[in-house]
Motif scaffolding. Structure first.
Motif, PDB file in Angstrom:
ATOM      1  N   THR A 132      59.931 -45.756  -3.269  1.00  0.00           N
ATOM      2  CA  THR A 132      58.934 -44.793  -2.808  1.00  0.00           C
ATOM      3  C   THR A 132      59.479 -43.371  -2.928  1.00  0.00           C
ATOM      4  O   THR A 132      60.688 -43.131  -2.800  1.00  0.00           O
ATOM      5  CB  THR A 132      58.548 -45.070  -1.352  1.00  0.00           C
ATOM      6  OG1 THR A 132      59.719 -44.999  -0.524  1.00  0.00           O
ATOM      7  CG2 THR A 132      57.922 -46.446  -1.205  1.00  0.00           C
ATOM      8  N   ASP A 169      48.952 -48.620  -2.849  1.00  0.00           N
ATOM      9  CA  ASP A 169      49.347 -47.213  -2.793  1.00  0.00           C
ATOM     10  C   ASP A 169      50.413 -46.858  -3.817  1.00  0.00           C
ATOM     11  O   ASP A 169      51.332 -46.100  -3.533  1.00  0.00           O
ATOM     12  CB  ASP A 169      49.822 -46.842  -1.381  1.00  0.00           C
ATOM     13  CG  ASP A 169      49.725 -45.340  -1.107  1.00  0.00           C
ATOM     14  OD1 ASP A 169      48.973 -44.656  -1.821  1.00  0.00           O
ATOM     15  OD2 ASP A 169      50.402 -44.863  -0.174  1.00  0.00           O
ATOM     16  N   ARG A 210      53.978 -44.825  -3.251  1.00  0.00           N
ATOM     17  CA  ARG A 210      53.852 -43.900  -2.141  1.00  0.00           C
ATOM     18  C   ARG A 210      54.247 -44.512  -0.797  1.00  0.00           C
ATOM     19  O   ARG A 210      54.782 -43.823   0.072  1.00  0.00           O
ATOM     20  CB  ARG A 210      52.403 -43.389  -2.046  1.00  0.00           C
ATOM     21  CG  ARG A 210      51.885 -42.746  -3.314  1.00  0.00           C
ATOM     22  CD  ARG A 210      52.605 -41.452  -3.636  1.00  0.00           C
ATOM     23  NE  ARG A 210      52.465 -40.492  -2.567  1.00  0.00           N
ATOM     24  CZ  ARG A 210      51.435 -39.662  -2.406  1.00  0.00           C
ATOM     25  NH1 ARG A 210      50.430 -39.703  -3.270  1.00  0.00           N
ATOM     26  NH2 ARG A 210      51.401 -38.808  -1.411  1.00  0.00           N
TER      27      ARG A 210
END
Length: 373
Positions: free
Chosen positions: A87, A119, A150
């Motif tokens: 991430t 995401d 993310r």
């Protein structure tokens, strides 16, 4: 994209995508997977190499993606054995599909539904591109994916499919009057007289589905393997949001939510649809990273009666109050060049037909453990 509004304008269906491959306009490095061609799109597969880069970029006129990667790469990643993408990092991956489009054919790309729902922010880039996810008519060259998880770290490998591409001739997007005529004859949502300026309105349902209004992503979770459907426990990654009677939800800045539309959505067999990106006029949040709706989505004859649009929602810099029935996005519809041979929901790979509030295919809801007595 051309301004052509003739009857020859349209989105290419699956059989035309297969024909493009036969003629060399699409050049896959290896044979397609059985479900790779969808009714109105083609899934794109990761190649053998990716690069961790310092920054997102657009090549702009006169530059190749490879030249930009050489300038910004931190290290090269071998995808053949699988790799973890962390991430907060930006990666550029080569894709297995290259293009040699004819001069009257352009394309656009989008994350796959399953990618958006975990995401993972991904966009397709071409050489000399001045915009993400847009492939100019006549483009010949390599395709690349920019990937930025993310919320959850993800495991990917050669052949993983995070993005999809549509091919179009001319300008097949329906204008307001055309949308109104289509809705009158073949309702697109279960609302009698929606405002169609800018597309078909989609609002959020905060009344609840079986007692839930949505899910909020947990932080600091384990890995999601993008190629393992139903291989992850829902409770390890998601916090369910119970309906509390208020019919409201305050979005926390930086948090990721899965919600659903109040309207049932329909895409006629001779049309395709796309959720338009975040509109700053409706609030400081973004709805729907993955925006393609194939022909047949939500159609009763394709097993999709009552299908909702699942909303991938992220707030911006401030808390934001959502209320039940608030418009959060709009669907734009485009004509198909011809009806697809197979509609969404009637063939392989149709994971979200007849969906309500639904997480991505990666998750399996298991019963909570019973405390020992």
């Amino acid at each position: 994209m051309s301004g052509d509004r003739s009857a020859a304008s349209g989105i290419l269906p699956a059989q035309a995508i297969a024909a493009l491959t036969e003629t060399g306009a699409i050049r896959p490095a290896t044979a397609y997977a059985a479900d790779q061609i969808q009714p109105a799109s083609l899934d794109l597969r990761l190649g053998t190499r990716a690069y961790r880069v310092r920054t997102s970029f657009l090549p702009g006129s006169g530059r190749s993606v490879a030249a930009c990667v050489a300038a910004f790469a931190l290290h090269e990643i071998d995808l053949t054995q699988g790799a973890v993408l962390e991430t907060g990092c930006v990666y550029i991956a080569e894709l297995q599909e290259t293009l040699a489009l004819p001069p009257d054919l352009s394309a656009s790309a989008n994350p796959k539904s399953s990618t958006g729902r975990i995401d993972v922010f991904t966009r397709v880039i071409t050489d000399r591109a001045s915009a993400f996810d847009q492939i100019e008519a006549g483009y010949a060259g390599q395709l690349y994916a920019e990937i930025s998880p993310r919320t959850f770290p993800v495991r990917v490998r050669t052949g993983s499919r995070l993005s999809q591409i549509r091919f179009r001739r001319g300008d097949p997007r329906l204008r307001e009057a055309e949308l109104a005529a289509l809705h009158a004859s073949d309702p697109l949502i279960d609302a009698a007289t929606p405002s169609l300026q800018g597309g078909v309105p989609v609002s959020v349902d905060l009344a609840g589905f079986d007692g839930l209004i949505g899910y909020r992503a947990k932080r600091h979770t384990g890995l999601i393997d993008v190629d393992r459907p139903r291989g992850h426990r829902t409770r390890d990654f998601w916090e369910p949001l119970p309906a509390d009677g208020s019919r409201t939800l305050i979005l926390d800045p930086g948090q990721f939510y899965i919600l659903a539309s109040k309207e049932a959505v329909r895409v006629p067999a001779d049309h395709a649809a796309e959720m338009v990106p975040f509109d700053p006029l409706v609030g400081e949040f973004r709805v729907h990273y993955a925006g393609f709706f194939d022909p047949g989505f939500g159609l009763s004859e394709a097993g999709g009666a009552g299908a909702r649009a699942v909303l991938e929602v992220r707030s911006r810099d401030v808390p934001f109050l959502l209320e039940d029935g608030q418009i959060v996005g709009r669907l734009v519809y485009e004509r198909m060049l011809e009806r697809p041979a197979t509609l969404y929901g009637t063939g392989a790979g149709s994971n979200y037909q007849a969906q309500g509030l639904k997480l991505s295919k990666h998750f399996a809801i298991e019963p909570e453990p019973v405390p020992a007595v």
